[in-house]
Enzyme design. Structure first.
Site, short mmCIF file in Angstrom:
data_model
loop_
_atom_site.label_atom_id
_atom_site.label_comp_id
_atom_site.label_asym_id
_atom_site.label_seq_id
_atom_site.Cartn_x
_atom_site.Cartn_y
_atom_site.Cartn_z
N SER A 477 0.81 -1.21 0.00
CA SER A 477 0.00 0.00 0.00
C SER A 477 0.85 1.27 0.00
O SER A 477 1.51 1.57 -0.98
CB SER A 477 -0.96 -0.04 1.20
OG SER A 477 -1.97 0.93 1.07
N ASP A 488 10.02 5.72 -10.14
CA ASP A 488 9.59 6.45 -11.33
C ASP A 488 10.41 7.72 -11.53
O ASP A 488 10.71 8.10 -12.66
CB ASP A 488 8.11 6.81 -11.21
CG ASP A 488 7.19 5.68 -11.66
OD1 ASP A 488 7.70 4.57 -11.90
OD2 ASP A 488 5.97 5.90 -11.77
N LYS A 502 -0.80 -4.24 -3.26
CA LYS A 502 -2.07 -3.61 -2.87
C LYS A 502 -2.11 -2.20 -3.45
O LYS A 502 -1.46 -1.29 -2.94
CB LYS A 502 -2.21 -3.56 -1.35
CG LYS A 502 -3.50 -2.89 -0.90
CD LYS A 502 -3.56 -2.74 0.60
CE LYS A 502 -4.81 -1.97 1.02
NZ LYS A 502 -4.79 -0.57 0.56
#
Length: 730
Positions: A477, A488, A502
């Site tokens: 999560s 990224d 998740k």
């Protein structure tokens, strides 16, 4: 059903005291005298309204026949995940309820759930009675080829009671053999197991209609998606306490031992610690409110009921009757009066340490790598809303630790998110902002398809130097948002295992908001409201975050993770949003992997860890243990010898000793059966064991710093000098 969950306590703790006469007519729902109270009816209707409405739920589902059947199956499996109490005959007996479970939720009719609970209690009582009777019999010959097949998650329900008899016989024999191998005499084994089984029976008997109601509603919420949950008012308080890292009480961790609540740990800075009158192992036998309220004998009470009596608003008083750990239980208790206070739970807060790595060349400089271990993304929501400057926040704590690192002139930071299951989305966004200078962190797509972007708006960073994020399968999560965003942006190296997967967002909905109740009556729902996507457009849902440098897999994706849930959302992606690309580690990774492979090949601790993981996974694949004493004893001796040899090698090589090496043999006991001091010592030793993965992560980061410092062209390719943050060359 992989998504089956145990709600409101352990498997055995899900039962309700309902007259066994109810079982005479399992199809006569209307004749069940135990009926839900008005609050339960209202709460059930509110939960149904939320989860069936696309304005609230990300993936609403109509309460049709299909969903009703899922609720039916999930309810039984949540109660009896090991399939050791119900038989196929029992399931068939309640089959007429299958199509009515949905209507029961919608109408707030808990009668079907109470019927199932009644039979569950009856079956538990029968099995526990049978297990205690087995202890009196001569069934403990361990010379044959029998085995205990303990993994029954995917097994069918036992056909009948006779098949369960066989399963329980093997289970009891395994319990006995474990204690025998630990050196216990027969009389001691019999006494230990009899007490264990009796405690199980007492736990079942202590639960009430609120437990039954919560379990029933969670069979419904779990059928919607794996991360939607119902919390009754008590469970909601505990959840909010865990997120805020604080409570109002005396500052002591408690646990149940037999019929008594025992102090497990005294929390530093709390009233109990300040009084200097408590220690681990002390038993609380009575509680009184204020300076002169009546004392209540709490022996035999449920632990959560005792906790509710002890906790209370700060600046109020509570009196405790305490029997010291060294005294017999029938000794005269000591009465202690404490003033409650707000206590910070530091155990789950961010913590820092510094690792020193040797120079890679003669005359070179040692590297100092700072490590921040973050167990959860916590935030005191109420404190923040109240503009309380002292509210708990993972981001604030990590920022403070980074400032301390900067004063030490460290060479890099490893953010350890292993087994961090998530928490506050807002904290994940703000914490990522400590390492990037403004920009999107996460995209959030709501049920209607609208995509919003949450990001860091504050100029500047708390740390602009070398960074690595350590993850494993237990990182989920919010942890995946941070690791994925760092990846990224090309802001740091991601090291470890693929994460949990998740990729959904939950929000807490207070069911008391609509009637505007002054007191908490209906509880809360942790409701899936959106799906998150990384700045690059990929969801972490199901796939998780893939590390740049892989460590051996500790647990297979088929056994643990989002992909094991039968009703999890699939992976997908959306369009990327513009974000800065601080670097691209791809040209550096082959050299880092080569250095990593060379180093771990001769790193004793890493080699041992990898061997143990491979052995553990092979054992799990078997899904059974032998009940042959000679085989088990030979394996036990082999493990003992292996630990001793390793410890001797550590001494010879000057390595850090394993504090758990002398205590790793299975003593056959459950944690609650050990003396508090012994259990605390074992847990502390486990925490202090050598951590080769953390040290190797720091070494990989140090390698990256050295390579980039030594090769200007490589540094310019991987991390452009003109881009900040990300100035790794030091």
């Amino acid at each position: 059903m992989k998504a089956s969950r145990v709600v409101s306590g352990s498997l055995i703790a899900l039962a309700l005291a309902v007259p066994l006469a109810l079982m005479a007519r399992p199809d006569a729902i209307a004749n069940v005298p135990a009926t839900p109270n008005a609050d339960q009816v209202a709460a059930s209707k509110l939960v149904y309204g939320l989860l069936s409405d696309s304005r609230y739920a990300y993936r609403p589902r109509a309460l049709d026949e299909s969903l009703s059947g899922e609720i039916f199956d999930r309810y039984f499996e949540n109660l009896d995940a090991g399939k050791l109490f119900f038989t196929q005959q029992d399931i068939a007996r309640f089959e007429p309820l299958r199509t009515g479970m949905g209507a029961a939720v919608r109408d707030g009719n808990v009668a079907p759930a109470l019927e199932v609970f009644a039979l569950y209690k009856q079956r538990v009582a029968e099995r526990i009675t049978g297990a205690r009777e087995l202890l009196k019999q001569d069934i403990f010959d361990f010379s044959g080829s029998d085995r205990w097949e303990y993994d029954r998650e995917d097994a069918p329900w036992a056909a009948d009671a006779s098949e369960l008899d066989t399963l329980w016989r093997q289970s009891v024999r395994n319990d006995w053999l474990r204690l025998k191998l630990a050196g216990k005499a027969d009389d001691e084994i019999r006494k230990t197991l009899d007490r264990r089984y009796l405690n199980t029976a007492n736990t079942v008997a202590s639960l009430n209609d609120e437990d039954a109601f919560s379990s029933f509603l969670n069979a419904y919420t779990g059928s919607i998606d794996p991360h939607t949950d119902y919390f009754n008012p008590r469970a909601a308080r505990l959840f909010n306490q865990s997120m805020s890292l604080s409570l109002e009480g005396i500052g002591a961790q408690l646990q149940k031992q037999d019929d008594v609540v025992v102090i497990r740990e005294v929390i530093a800075g709390g009233p109990a610690a300040i009084s200097n009158r408590f220690k681990p192992g002390d038993r609380i036998v009575g509680v009184g409110q204020g300076t002169n309220g009546p004392m209540e004998d709490v022996i035999g009470w449920r632990i959560d009921d005792v906790v509710d009596k002890i906790k209370g608003p700060k600046d109020t008083q509570v009196r405790l009757d305490v029997v010291p750990a060294e005294a017999t239980l029938d000794s005269e208790p000591v009465r202690i009066t404490l003033t409650r206070a707000r206590v910070r739970l530091e155990e789950q807060a961010a913590k820092a340490e510094t690792l020193t790595l040797p120079a890679d060349t003669e005359g070179g400089r040692e590297k100092q790598i700072g490590v921040i271990k973050l167990p959860a993304f916590y935030q005191d929501f109420e404190g923040r809303r109240n503009r309380d400057g002292e509210y708990a926040s993972a981001t604030r704590d990590v920022a403070r630790l980074l400032e301390e690192f900067k004063t030490k002139n460290i060479d890099g930071v490893v953010l350890d998110l292993r087994n961090n299951g998530g928490g506050s989305l807002n904290e994940a966004v703000e914490l990522t902002g400590l390492f990037i200078d403004q920009g999107p962190v996460v995209q959030v797509r709501e049920s209607g398809g609208r995509v919003g972007v949450q990001g860091d708006r504050d100029p500047g960073v708390a740390w602009d130097g070398p960074l690595a994020v350590l993850i494993n399968r237990g990182s989920a999560s919010a942890s995946e948002i941070v690791a994925g965003a760092i990846q990224d942006y090309g802001r740091g190296l991601i090291i470890g295992e693929t994460t949990f997967g998740k990729g959904t967002v939950q929000n807490l909905v207070d069911l008391d908001r609509w009637p505007a109740n002054e007191t908490k009556r209906f509880g809360q729902v942790k409701l899936t409201i959106a799906q998150f996507f990384l700045p690059g457009g990929s969801s972490t849902q199901n796939k998780g975050v893939e590390p740049d440098i892989h460590f051996p897999v500790t647990v297979d994706a088929t056994e643990f993770g989002e992909s094991t849930y039968d009703n999890a959302l699939p992976w997908t992606r959306i369009a990327a949003v513009p974000h800065t690309q601080y670097g691209d580690f791809a040209p550096l990774l082959p050299r880092l992997e080569a250095l990593h492979d060379t180093r771990v090949a001769t790193d004793k601790e890493f080699v041992w860890w990898a061997e143990d993981i491979a052995e553990f996974r092979a054992e799990r694949e078997k899904k059974f243990v032998s009940l042959n004493e000679a085989e088990r004893r030979a394996e036990r001796d082999r493990q003992t010898e292996k630990r001793q040899v390793r410890q001797e090698e550590r001494r010879a090589l000057g390595l850090e000793l394993d504090p758990l090496a002398d205590d790793s043999d299975d003593d056959g006991l459950q944690a609650s059966e050990r003396a508090i001091a012994q259990q605390n010592r074992l847990e502390k030793a486990a925490e202090d064991r050598p951590d080769p993965l953390l040290r190797e992560s720091a070494a990989i980061l140090a390698d990256a710093v050295r390579l980039l410092n030594a090769d200007r062209d490589l540094s310019a390719t991987v991390l452009p000098v003109s881009t900040a943050p990300g100035r790794w060359a030091r």
